[in-house]
Design a protein around this motif. Structure first.
Motif, short mmCIF file in Angstrom:
data_model
loop_
_atom_site.label_atom_id
_atom_site.label_comp_id
_atom_site.label_asym_id
_atom_site.label_seq_id
_atom_site.Cartn_x
_atom_site.Cartn_y
_atom_site.Cartn_z
N PHE A 57 -19.60 7.78 1.70
CA PHE A 57 -20.02 7.77 3.10
C PHE A 57 -21.36 7.03 3.18
O PHE A 57 -22.22 7.25 2.33
N GLY A 58 -21.53 6.15 4.16
CA GLY A 58 -22.83 5.48 4.24
C GLY A 58 -22.98 4.57 5.44
O GLY A 58 -22.28 4.72 6.45
N GLY A 59 -23.89 3.61 5.29
CA GLY A 59 -24.31 2.75 6.39
C GLY A 59 -23.16 2.04 7.07
O GLY A 59 -22.21 1.59 6.44
N GLY A 60 -23.27 1.94 8.37
CA GLY A 60 -22.22 1.28 9.17
C GLY A 60 -22.03 1.90 10.54
O GLY A 60 -22.21 1.24 11.52
N LEU A 61 -21.70 3.17 10.56
CA LEU A 61 -21.33 4.04 9.45
C LEU A 61 -19.99 3.61 8.86
O LEU A 61 -19.10 3.16 9.60
N THR A 62 -19.86 3.76 7.57
CA THR A 62 -18.59 3.48 6.89
C THR A 62 -18.27 4.65 5.98
O THR A 62 -19.17 5.38 5.55
N TRP A 63 -17.00 4.83 5.70
CA TRP A 63 -16.63 5.82 4.70
C TRP A 63 -15.30 5.42 4.06
O TRP A 63 -14.59 4.56 4.59
#
Ligand code: UT7
Length: 335
Positions: A322-328
C-alpha cells in the motif's frame, strides 16, 4: 484488476531473485543528531533501527544493476535472455531516460522494451502483475522486474515525522513461464485511488511546480507524508487485500506459509497481522535493518526470505503493499 486463474494462458513463475543494499548505515543514533527524536521513540513507533544510504556516486540504476545481476544469475539466465525490463521507482536517476533504459545499457541486455513504472510503494507489485500477463499471453518469456529507490535523496532531514522512515535499496526478480505445477504466480491484484494523492507526495520538480529557487527554498523537492492518515488506511487495506486474494483462490489463511508485506512500519504490519489472525512468525520483516525503501521493500524481502531458506519452492506466499498514489496491490505465489 484481478487476474486469478488464466486457464487458457501459460502459468508464470518467479525463476530467480536478487537484492542489493548500499554499505552505508543511517542509525537511529545518527538521526538523533539531525532532528528532535530518540532511539526509543523510533523503535517503538516504527520498529526501525537503521537504514542504508547510497554512496554519493550511486544512483538508483546502480543499485538496480547489482540486484538485477543476482536475479538473472539465480534464474540461470544471462542478460541476453531478458525480453523486457521494468523498474518500479519514484526516484529514477533522471526523469528521462528511464532508469530501466539505463539499466538495460549497463546490463548489456538486448534492445528489448525497458521502462519505469511510477506506482510508489506498489511499483514492484504492479510490475510483477504486468510482467505476468505478458508472459502468460505468450508475448514474452523472460522479464526482469525491479524495485529500486534512493529515497534518502528526497527525504527532508529536518522533518522528524518522515526522515526516520526511509532508506535506499533495490530488489529484482526474473519471471519466466512455469515449468511445473509447483511454482507459479497464483493471483495478482492492483488498484489505485488518486483522490488520496496528497497523503504521500513529492510536490516539486514536476510540471505542476517545476524546480525554481522558490521550490527549493520551500523544500518542495522532498517527500511530504501524512503518516497518521496513511497508517490507518494501510492497515485496513492490507487486511482486505490478503482476505480478498485468498477468497478469489479458494484458499485459507492457514494455507499461507509466509506473508511478505511492504515494509512501512512494524506497527502497521503487526496490526494487520493481528486482524488477519496470522502469527508474526509467518510475517517477514526486515524494516529494522533497512527502513522503508518504497518499491524495493518487497523484492528485497522476497530475495532475503528465499536465500535464508525461510521460504521453499512450492510454499504459498502472500505479497501485499500500500502506498503513494494512493496505490495498492497483492500477489499470491506458489514460490
Ligand atoms: O510507505 C508509505 C510511506 N510511509 C508512511 O506514510 C508512514 C505511515 N505512518 C507511520 O509510519 C506513522 O504514522 C509515523 C511513524 C510516521 C508516526 O507515528 P505515529 O504513531 O502515527 O505518530 P504521530 O504522527 O501521531 O505523532 C505522535 C507524536 C507527535 O507529538 P504530539 O503532537 O503528540 O506532541 C509527533 O510530533 O510524536 C511526535 N513525533 C516524534 N517524536 C519523536 C513525530 N515524529 C517523531 C520523532 N521523534 N521522529
Amino acid at each position: 484488476m484481478n487476474v486469478s486463474s488464466m486457464p487458457t494462458l501459460r502459468k508464470v513463475k518467479i525463476a530467480g531473485t536478487g537484492s542489493y543494499l548500499p554499505e552505508k548505515r543511517l542509525t537511529n543514533a545518527d538521526l538523533e543528531k539531525l532532528v528532535e527524536t530518540n532511539d526509543e521513540w523510533i523503535v517503538q513507533r516504527t520498529g526501525m533501527h537503521e537504514r542504508r544510504v547510497a554512496a554519493d556516486d550511486q544512483a538508483t540504476s546502480d543499485l538496480a544493476l547489482e540486484a538485477s545481476k543476482k536475479a538473472i544469475e539465480s534464474a540461470g539466465l544471462t542478460a541476453q535472455d531478458i525480453d523486457m525490463i521494468m523498474v518500479g521507482t519514484v526516484t529514477p536517476d533522471t526523469v528521462f531516460p528511464s532508469t530501466a533504459c539505463i539499466l538495460q545499457h549497463k546490463l548489456g541486455a538486448r534492445m528489448v522494451p525497458a521502462f519505469d513504472l511510477a506506482a510508489a510503494c506498489s511499483g514492484f507489485i504492479y510490475a510483477l502483475s504486468m510482467a505476468r500477463t505478458q508472459i502468460a499471453s505468450g508475448a514474452m518469456n523472460n522479464i526482469l522486474v525491479v524495485g529500486a529507490e534512493v529515497l534518502t535523496r528526497v527525504t527532508n532531514y529536518e522533518d522528524r515525522g518522515s526522515c526516520i522512515l526511509f532508506g535506499d535499496g533495490a530488489g529484482a526478480a526474473v519471471l519466466t513461464p512455469a515449468t511445473d505445477e509447483t511454482s507459479y504466480i497464483v493471483d495478482t491484484h492492483m488498484a489505485a485511488d488518486g483522490s488520496g494523492g496528497e497523503m504521500l507526495i513529492l510536490p516539486g520538480g514536476g510540471s505542476r511546480h517545476p524546480a525554481t529557487h522558490e521550490t527549493i527554498d520551500q523544500k518542495m523537492h522532498y517527500m511530504v507524508i501524512h503518516g497518521r492518515a496513511v497508517f490507518k488506511e494501510a492497515v485496513s487495506t492490507i487486511v482486505r487485500l490478503v482476505d480478498e486474494s485468498l477468497t478469489r483462490c479458494h484458499l485459507q489463511r492457514e494455507d499461507i506459509k509466509m506473508v511478505i508485506p511492504h515494509q512501512m512500519n512494524a506497527r502497521i504490519i503487526e496490526s494487520a497481522a493481528s486482524r488477519l489472525d496470522i502469527p508474526m512468525d509467518k510475517i517477514f520483516i526486515n524494516l529494522d535493518k533497512y527502513g522503508n525503501t518504497s518499491a524495493a521493500t518487497i523484492p528485497i524481502a522476497l530475495d532475503e526470505a528465499a536465500r535464508q531458506g525461510v521460504i521453499q519452492r512450492g510454499d504459498l506466499i502472500a505479497l501485499v503493499t500500500f502506498g503513494g498514489g494512493l496505490t495498492w496491490g497483492s500477489s499470491l505465489i506458489r514460490y
